[in-house]
Scaffold this motif. Structure first.
Motif, mmCIF file in Angstrom:
data_model
loop_
_atom_site.group_PDB
_atom_site.id
_atom_site.type_symbol
_atom_site.label_atom_id
_atom_site.label_comp_id
_atom_site.label_asym_id
_atom_site.label_seq_id
_atom_site.Cartn_x
_atom_site.Cartn_y
_atom_site.Cartn_z
ATOM 1 N N VAL A 47 -56.690 -23.388 -65.648
ATOM 2 C CA VAL A 47 -58.132 -23.237 -65.793
ATOM 3 C C VAL A 47 -58.627 -24.540 -66.390
ATOM 4 N N SER A 48 -59.541 -25.246 -65.704
ATOM 5 C CA SER A 48 -59.980 -26.547 -66.208
ATOM 6 C C SER A 48 -61.410 -26.849 -65.790
ATOM 7 N N GLY A 49 -61.985 -27.861 -66.418
ATOM 8 C CA GLY A 49 -63.291 -28.368 -66.037
ATOM 9 C C GLY A 49 -64.439 -27.682 -66.742
ATOM 10 N N GLY A 50 -65.648 -28.132 -66.452
ATOM 11 C CA GLY A 50 -66.852 -27.558 -67.037
ATOM 12 C C GLY A 50 -67.146 -26.190 -66.469
ATOM 13 N N ILE A 68 -52.687 -24.970 -74.138
ATOM 14 C CA ILE A 68 -54.112 -25.252 -74.287
ATOM 15 C C ILE A 68 -54.290 -26.695 -74.732
ATOM 16 N N SER A 69 -55.214 -27.393 -74.095
ATOM 17 C CA SER A 69 -55.620 -28.729 -74.528
ATOM 18 C C SER A 69 -57.139 -28.727 -74.579
ATOM 19 N N VAL A 70 -57.713 -29.092 -75.714
ATOM 20 C CA VAL A 70 -59.159 -29.094 -75.890
ATOM 21 C C VAL A 70 -59.644 -30.537 -75.983
ATOM 22 N N ASN A 71 -60.622 -30.882 -75.151
ATOM 23 C CA ASN A 71 -61.217 -32.218 -75.137
ATOM 24 C C ASN A 71 -60.189 -33.324 -74.999
#
Length: 71
Positions: free
Chosen positions: A11-14, A45-48
């Motif tokens: 799950v990725s992107g804006g 999970i990777s945030v920003n």
């Protein structure tokens, strides 16, 4: 002979995009798919763009809630 590992669900992107191999998961309702012989073992999970955090899931049960709104 062991089978190769399944590809991850990403799950990725804006917007929300879910990339999965549809041949692995059986359709079982509107926007739902499953595979009775498999379970989730971890979530990464990777945030920003930060470092990846891995959460192990020993029982295979995960709920992911993604919230987004207008800027």
């Amino acid at each position: 002979m062991s089978s190769p590992p399944d590809p991850p669900i990403v799950v990725s992107g804006g917007s929300v995009h879910i990339d999965l191999d549809e041949d692995i998961f059986t359709p079982n309702g509107k926007n739902k798919r499953s595979h009775g012989g498999k379970k989730i073992t971890s979530v990464e999970i990777s945030v920003n763009g930060g470092p990846t955090q891995t959460i192990n899931v020993p029982n295979g049960k995960v709920t992911v809630t993604i919230r987004y709104e207008n800027k």
